[in-house]
Structure formats: C-alpha cells, structure tokens
Design an enzyme around this catalytic site. Sequence first.
Site, PDB file in Angstrom:
ATOM      1  N   SER A 101       0.827  -1.194   0.000  1.00  0.00           N
ATOM      2  CA  SER A 101       0.000   0.000   0.000  1.00  0.00           C
ATOM      3  C   SER A 101       0.873   1.260   0.000  1.00  0.00           C
ATOM      4  O   SER A 101       1.734   1.407  -0.865  1.00  0.00           O
ATOM      5  CB  SER A 101      -0.952  -0.068   1.206  1.00  0.00           C
ATOM      6  N   HIS A 126      -2.139  -1.085  -4.370  1.00  0.00           N
ATOM      7  CA  HIS A 126      -3.585  -1.031  -4.562  1.00  0.00           C
ATOM      8  C   HIS A 126      -4.044   0.416  -4.427  1.00  0.00           C
ATOM      9  O   HIS A 126      -3.263   1.294  -4.095  1.00  0.00           O
ATOM     10  CB  HIS A 126      -4.337  -1.965  -3.610  1.00  0.00           C
TER      11      HIS A 126
END
Length: 200
Positions: A101, A126
């Site tokens: 992330s 993501h």
Amino acid sequence: MPIGVPKVAYRLPGESTPQWVDLYNRLYRERVLFLGSGLDDELANQLNGIMLYLSAEDASRSLFLYINSPGGSVTAGLSVFDIMNYVQASVTTIGIGFAASMASFILAGGERGSRIALPHCRVMIHQPQGGMEGQASEVVLEKEEIVRLRRLIGRLYVDLTGQPLSTIANDLDRDKYLSAREAREYGLVDLVATTETATV
C-alpha cells in the site's frame, strides 16, 4: 516476551568516551531509518523530522530508509514522500519483508537508481482506501476526496514506474502482489540486492 530496544556503545563526534544509546539512535546517527509498522501521522512526523534534521546536518550524505510495513494512512504516506523529495540529502529506499500500500509507494519514491528490494521482499500496490460514515453530504465529500487521491496516486505511480496510466489504473483496482524481481521489472525498484550489492 519483549526485550525492549537494546543499548549499544556509540562515540559521539568529538567525544573520547563512548556512550550507551538505544539501537535506533545509533542507527539514526548512521543515517539509517526504519518504516517498520503501519504508517500513521505520528510515525510519519517522526520520520519526516529525522529526515529534515539529518539532511540539514549534512546534505551530502545519503539517508537509508528500510521499509517493512503494511502501509497505512494515505496523507501520512504522501507527507513522507514529499519530505523525501524535499530534503537535499538523497534517500535510498530498501524494501525488506513486505512493503504494501503506501509503504510500496514510499519504496518507489526513493532516489532514482537507489530504490532497492532485498531478494525475498514482497511488494503490494492497490488503490487508496477509506471508510465512509456520517451524513450523506459528508459521505459524498469523502468519496470525492478518495477519488481525487486515487487519481493523484495513479499519476505519481506513472511518474515513478514509467508504466502507462492504463496499466497503473488497472493494477490499482485490486491488490497486486509482486516479488522483488517483479517489482524491479514493474519499475517500483531499481535493484534487487544481493550480498555483492549491499551498501548499508
């Protein structure tokens, strides 16, 4: 059973006798920093303060940011990214363990040519996420902010990796896991470290 942070001997510049300091302070003096947990504003502020101080102390010496983190707050991550690019000292990023992330974003945001992953590091990218609650008007505003952040992160990933926006947009739609080698091929890192390439 936790053992706490160990103390190590360290001789401050200009001192003849070493002092006992905690391990992290010793590493900071060697310009080694860690992002080793979930990223929140408090941790981001600590990292930012250390980078600003060490760069002001000696901008000619690189900083080494080791990353093993599940990610965390988008705004905290963007603040670390901005400070890394603001300070005059170059910031080498080194992925160890797992960089997911916002941690993968920070890994990719290091000095070009100095973004490193250790051989067994895993990287995951993501889209920015956020929970929405409250009155309908607040939910709409929060949704707009998440969309704005998603576009911003996508454009920055394009700049950092050299991947086309369509590829980045598609890959951010769900969790995309990469090995160290795949992260290098994708453009998130420049080098997969070996014992021959280790610097710090």
